[in-house]
Design an enzyme around this catalytic site. Structure first.
Site, short mmCIF file in Angstrom:
data_model
loop_
_atom_site.label_atom_id
_atom_site.label_comp_id
_atom_site.label_asym_id
_atom_site.label_seq_id
_atom_site.Cartn_x
_atom_site.Cartn_y
_atom_site.Cartn_z
N TYR A 1 -5.76 5.98 5.37
CA TYR A 1 -5.91 5.01 4.30
C TYR A 1 -5.13 3.72 4.59
O TYR A 1 -5.69 2.62 4.55
CB TYR A 1 -5.44 5.59 2.96
CG TYR A 1 -5.37 4.53 1.90
CD1 TYR A 1 -6.51 4.14 1.22
CD2 TYR A 1 -4.18 3.85 1.64
CE1 TYR A 1 -6.48 3.11 0.30
CE2 TYR A 1 -4.13 2.82 0.71
CZ TYR A 1 -5.29 2.45 0.05
OH TYR A 1 -5.24 1.42 -0.84
N ASP B 1 -9.41 6.01 -1.15
CA ASP B 1 -8.34 6.53 -2.00
C ASP B 1 -9.00 7.19 -3.21
O ASP B 1 -10.21 7.38 -3.25
CB ASP B 1 -7.37 5.42 -2.41
CG ASP B 1 -8.01 4.41 -3.35
OD1 ASP B 1 -9.24 4.43 -3.52
OD2 ASP B 1 -7.28 3.59 -3.93
N GLU C 1 0.82 -1.21 0.00
CA GLU C 1 0.00 0.00 0.00
C GLU C 1 0.86 1.26 0.00
O GLU C 1 0.51 2.26 -0.64
CB GLU C 1 -0.95 0.00 1.20
CG GLU C 1 -2.04 -1.05 1.16
CD GLU C 1 -2.99 -0.87 -0.01
OE1 GLU C 1 -2.97 0.19 -0.66
OE2 GLU C 1 -3.75 -1.81 -0.29
#
Length: 475
Positions: free
Chosen positions: A187, A205, A105
């Site tokens: 996030y 996102d 990520e």
């Protein structure tokens, strides 16, 4: 682009009359001035503009998106098979998956999936667990990261790993605790907590914002902080409590592969029956799904100019091979802590003479290389120029090659008593070729190598001797 704004993550939404009254009476204070009326209007506008899904819509969306994801998701190295059973998983495997999600990520922020795959595989091969990563140096991490850009991400990964290992070596299992780790925002914490630990928290996102904006036909600015907060609330409402990780990935996958920015494949979208943007486009020929979300005003890039000098030091009788000078950037700011060729910012489109004067001053002050006193110039040529784009900077680089024969030893020449002098090192061409360099530094080096092959007569493209250089000048 992934958003990691410090906004609250909530797992349930209850817009009861009590909560609405609370919002209406809530005051905000800006510079000590009460803004009660302004807050009331803004809150009502947002609630009207970005509505929640009904319970029926929520259940149906969860079902169709999870079914679509099960049959259509991309096979990626950081994705492991989902465990839908109630059988307790091995703790080591869960930790490994959490670490993999974290690394992927962070890499995926500002970077395309196809680019990340090779970097992810190299990273995991070198540091398969968080304990391996915690033992690495920043320079080693930058070597593996070189070319991905946004190098601050790599530094935060390393700092986060060291912090976790120092505090017991176990990755936190909730989003709230994960956000205390350096470099992990809303996030990333939501992604790790939902995918690895099955906590029912949302992730938002750019892909998720685009999908929700189209599903609800949101005509507000998606970069406005209040609107972003609303997107988080809607995503929290939607997330499936039994398969939160898969649902979050399904929403992101939908935005990445079907509900794309310019050419959405609406006929293939499993959520098309819930899409208000598509419904509007069908009724109005002047409207389009791509009208949502609205396009924000792009921030104008700053224009910078840099004179880059590739300094090649010829070897003496004892050491025949030449070496290149690299300097280390400051530990804070753009490309912090990375190695590059000596460079100096110049004021705009300056002349070659002005750039050389600025370069000479930099070399003398920081590396104690005095062009007139401590070395003989064998070759000095402008190699070329190119533009390198950062997210907020348009940097034009003017590249020159400076080949010199030192009058003393390298160590003696570059040794400095000034503690503020920049960090430097000399490396040979073989070491330079294998180093993890940034994209722009690698391009500078390649330009110099091509210049040598084209302009210099010797087969190995080595610089001319001092004697040959004088003859050339006479001709």
């Amino acid at each position: 682009m992934f958003l990691t704004l410090p906004l609250p993550l909530i797992s349930t939404i209850n817009m009861s009359e009590k909560n609405q009254k609370k919002n209406k009476t809530q005051k905000s204070n800006v510079n000590g001035v009460s803004k009660k009326t302004q807050t009331l209007v803004k809150t009502e506008d947002i609630e009207d503009a970005v509505s929640f899904f009904s319970k029926d819509e929520t259940h149906k969306l969860r079902a169709v998106l999870l079914d679509w994801y099960d049959h259509n998701h991309r096979v990626l190295p950081w994705r492991t098979a989902s465990n839908h059973s109630n059988v307790k998983e091995d703790e080591e495997e869960v930790e490994k998956r959490a670490y993999g999600v974290w690394v992927s990520e962070i890499m995926l922020q500002q970077t395309r999936v196809q680019t990340v795959i090779a970097y992810y595989n190299r990273w995991m091969l070198k540091w398969p667990t968080i304990h391996h990563l915690a033992k690495a140096s920043l320079e080693e991490v930058n070597e593996i990261w070189a070319g991905l850009g946004y190098y601050r991400r790599a530094r935060f990964l390393l700092e986060g790993a060291k912090k976790i290992v120092e505090e017991g070596g176990v990755i936190p299992k909730t989003a709230s605790l994960l956000r205390k780790i350096p470099g992990i925002g809303d996030y990333t914490s939501g992604a790790i907590a939902s995918i690895a630990f099955k906590e029912a928290v949302p992730v938002v996102d750019g892909n998720v914002i685009r999908v929700i904006a189209r599903l609800r036909a949101v005509s507000e600015n998606p970069k406005d902080s209040a609107i972003i907060k609303r997107f988080w609330e809607i995503a929290a409402q939607l997330v499936d409590p039994l398969r939160p990780g898969d649902f979050n990935q399904a929403l992101m996958e939908l935005g990445a592969t079907v509900c794309t920015p310019l050419n959405p494949s609406c006929s293939l979208c499993p959520a098309s029956e819930f899409c208000h943007a598509l419904s509007i486009a069908k009724r109005d020929s002047t409207a389009a799904v791509t009208d949502y979300p609205i396009k924000g005003v792009k921030v104008k890039q700053r224009a910078d100019f840099s004179a880059v000098c590739v300094v090649e030091l010829l070897g003496d009788e004892k050491q025949s091979s030449s070496k290149f000078v690299l300097v280390k950037r400051p530990d804070e700011g753009l490309l912090a802590g990375l190695w590059e060729f000596p460079s100096v910012l110049v004021a705009g489109e300056t002349s070659p003479l002005a750039r050389r004067k600025a370069t000479d001053c930099f070399l003398k002050k920081n590396l104690k290389i005095d062009i007139k006193k401590t070395c003989d110039i064998i070759l000095r040529e402008d190699v070329g120029e190119f533009v390198h784009i950062f997210s907020h900077i348009r940097l034009k680089l003017y590249v020159e090659l400076l080949v010199v024969q030192l009058k003393g030893k390298v160590d003696d020449l570059l040794k400095s008593e000034d503690e503020e002098t920049i960090t430097w090192k000399c490396v040979d061409s073989n070491a330079l070729s294998s180093m993890g360099l940034t994209t722009s530094v690698r391009k500078v080096y390649n330009m110099v190598q091509k210049f040598k092959q084209k302009r210099l007569p010797s087969k190995d493209a080595s610089p001319p001797t001092k004697k040959r250089n004088r003859t050339t000048k006479k001709n």
